[in-house]
Enzyme design. Structure first.
Site, PDB file in Angstrom:
ATOM      1  CB  THR A 208      41.641  49.361  45.713  1.00  0.00           C
ATOM      2  OG1 THR A 208      41.118  48.187  46.320  1.00  0.00           O
ATOM      3  CG2 THR A 208      42.962  49.002  45.035  1.00  0.00           C
ATOM      4  NE  ARG A 218      46.508  41.450  43.793  1.00  0.00           N
ATOM      5  CZ  ARG A 218      45.368  42.137  43.668  1.00  0.00           C
ATOM      6  NH1 ARG A 218      45.187  43.224  44.372  1.00  0.00           N
ATOM      7  NH2 ARG A 218      44.434  41.744  42.852  1.00  0.00           N
ATOM      8  CB  VAL A 219      50.693  45.910  42.180  1.00  0.00           C
ATOM      9  CG1 VAL A 219      49.960  47.075  41.516  1.00  0.00           C
ATOM     10  CG2 VAL A 219      51.755  46.435  43.141  1.00  0.00           C
ATOM     11  N   GLY A 220      47.407  45.097  42.215  1.00  0.00           N
ATOM     12  CA  GLY A 220      46.258  44.709  41.398  1.00  0.00           C
ATOM     13  C   GLY A 220      46.124  45.567  40.149  1.00  0.00           C
ATOM     14  CG  ASP A 221      42.183  45.838  38.712  1.00  0.00           C
ATOM     15  OD1 ASP A 221      42.396  45.586  39.930  1.00  0.00           O
ATOM     16  OD2 ASP A 221      41.056  46.144  38.280  1.00  0.00           O
ATOM     17  CB  THR A 241      35.394  46.987  40.991  1.00  0.00           C
ATOM     18  OG1 THR A 241      35.552  46.532  42.338  1.00  0.00           O
ATOM     19  CG2 THR A 241      34.011  46.605  40.482  1.00  0.00           C
ATOM     20  N   GLY A 242      36.774  44.241  41.128  1.00  0.00           N
ATOM     21  CA  GLY A 242      36.754  42.783  41.136  1.00  0.00           C
ATOM     22  C   GLY A 242      38.164  42.230  41.170  1.00  0.00           C
ATOM     23  N   GLY A 244      41.519  41.691  40.436  1.00  0.00           N
ATOM     24  CA  GLY A 244      42.356  42.527  39.582  1.00  0.00           C
ATOM     25  C   GLY A 244      43.186  41.773  38.565  1.00  0.00           C
TER      26      GLY A 244
HETATM   27  N1  ASP Z   1      40.420  45.277  41.704  1.00  0.00           N
HETATM   28  C1  ASP Z   1      40.951  45.346  43.025  1.00  0.00           C
HETATM   29  C2  ASP Z   1      42.193  44.512  43.132  1.00  0.00           C
HETATM   30  O1  ASP Z   1      42.246  43.440  42.594  1.00  0.00           O
HETATM   31  C3  ASP Z   1      40.009  44.926  44.078  1.00  0.00           C
HETATM   32  C4  ASP Z   1      38.536  45.042  43.796  1.00  0.00           C
HETATM   33  O2  ASP Z   1      38.103  45.884  43.063  1.00  0.00           O
HETATM   34  O3  ASP Z   1      37.738  44.299  44.329  1.00  0.00           O
HETATM   35  O4  ASP Z   1      43.113  44.936  43.804  1.00  0.00           O
END
Ligand code: ASP
Length: 332
Positions: A208, A218-221, A241-242, A244
């Site tokens: 992603t 920033r680092v997401g999930d 997804t979504g 993070g």
């Molecule tokens: N999960 C990802 C993040 O937060 C983005 C996404 O899946 O919409 O970086």
């Protein structure tokens, strides 16, 4: 390592499976991925599998498709930048033999998933971040590419006018030539992939550009093992997804796999984690999308999300792909 024969063996098993209960319980080779754009990714993964690639080859080849697509503003080249205008990528790849490689805040490199795989294959580490990850990519021969395309830059400049963080659910459904820049929105949508073969072996990948206009650093999930992706031999795999932050705070994918280990089906396991997030976070997740996708080693698929609109693509051992809507906890 999965060979063409072991994956394609699933074709015969799938064909016979309708016959007896014992045969129906045998593993069915399957590739699943998040969102509609997962269909094109799955096709590349399937082609790699037919060519005799390993499961890691399959998920890597699949993930590379949206990474190279300039129209996809949430993965790889053409992704929306952070709030300082830098496109930074997060990715992880893993198999069910303990192999893990990941990168976070990688810059100037199209295929974050392939760099993640090099981390797995060529280093004693599981995760490289920022400048170190980018330098490693150069050292490994990945070309330097400016990832910020004119439409992504335009969207960023539009966003700068208000600089507001406001989640926009299911951005992927609004993507496309007529979507235009979405200033003021917090765009995000990742590709998460899971694949299993006829032996029940598994691998997964997740890649992603993360939340659009995120804070620098920033680092997401997505690149975090156990948050954006988790795979366990004989148990199953999950990806997310979504938004993070909502996945990371509950180690979402690891929680799904723990539920599979406890005997829940992939569908029930995805429902469990989404309900948990909703209960834990209450009003804080109003208007926020989080979706999970899970796969058992036998090819059973589950998906669930907070809000309607999360879609996923399933490809079976014959190469046939369907795109399905995940059920959601809330109506809207
Ligand atoms: N999960 C990802 C993040 O937060 C983005 C996404 O899946 O919409 O970086």
């Amino acid at each position: 390592m999965t060979t063409r024969r072991t994956f394609l063996g699933g074709m015969a098993v799938t064909g016979i499976a309708a016959g007896t209960a014992a045969q129906a319980a045998a593993p069915r080779a399957t590739i699943v991925s998040t969102w509609d754009f997962g269909a094109a990714a799955n096709a590349a993964g399937y082609a790699k599998m037919r060519a005799g690639g390993s499961l890691l080859d399959v998920v890597e080849a699949a993930a590379m498709v949206p990474e190279a697509d300039p129209e996809n503003h949430s993965v790889g080249y053409g992704g929306y930048p952070d709030r300082d205008g830098h496109v930074t990528l997060d990715a992880v790849i893993m198999d069910d033999a303990g192999g893990v490689g990941a990168v976070a805040a990688l810059e100037d490199t199209v295929h974050a998933i392939s760099v993640a795989r090099r981390v797995m294959d060529k280093t004693p580490h599981t995760l490289l971040v920022g400048e170190g990850a980018t330098r490693f990519a150069r050292d490994q021969g990945f070309p330097k590419v400016d990832l910020l395309t004119p439409p992504a830059e335009q969207a960023w400049r539009e966003w700068l006018k208000t600089s507001q963080y406001k989640p926009e659910a299911n951005v992927e459904n609004k993507r496309g030539p007529h979507a235009g820049p979405r200033g003021g929105a917090l765009d995000h949508d990742t590709i998460g992939l899971l694949a299993c073969d006829v032996l029940g072996r598994m691998a997964g990948a997740c890649t992603t550009s993360g939340m659009a206009f995120k804070m620098r650093g920033r680092v997401g999930d997505s690149p975090q093992v156990g948050a954006g992706l988790y795979v366990e031999r004989g148990v199953g795999g999950a990806t997310s997804t979504g938004l993070g932050e909502e996945v990371t705070r509950v180690s979402g994918s690891a929680r799904v796999v723990a539920s599979l280990r406890a005997g829940l089906s992939p569908q029930r396991a995805c429902e469990e984690v989404v309900r948990h997030i909703a209960q834990l976070r209450g009003d804080a997740i109003k208007g926020v999308q989080v979706g999970f996708l899970a796969l058992s080693p036998r090819g059973e698929v589950g998906a669930f999300c907070l809000l309607p609109g999360f879609t996923y693509a399933v490809t079976d051992a014959s190469g046939a792909t369907v795109v399905l809507k995940a059920p959601s906890l809330f109506a809207a």
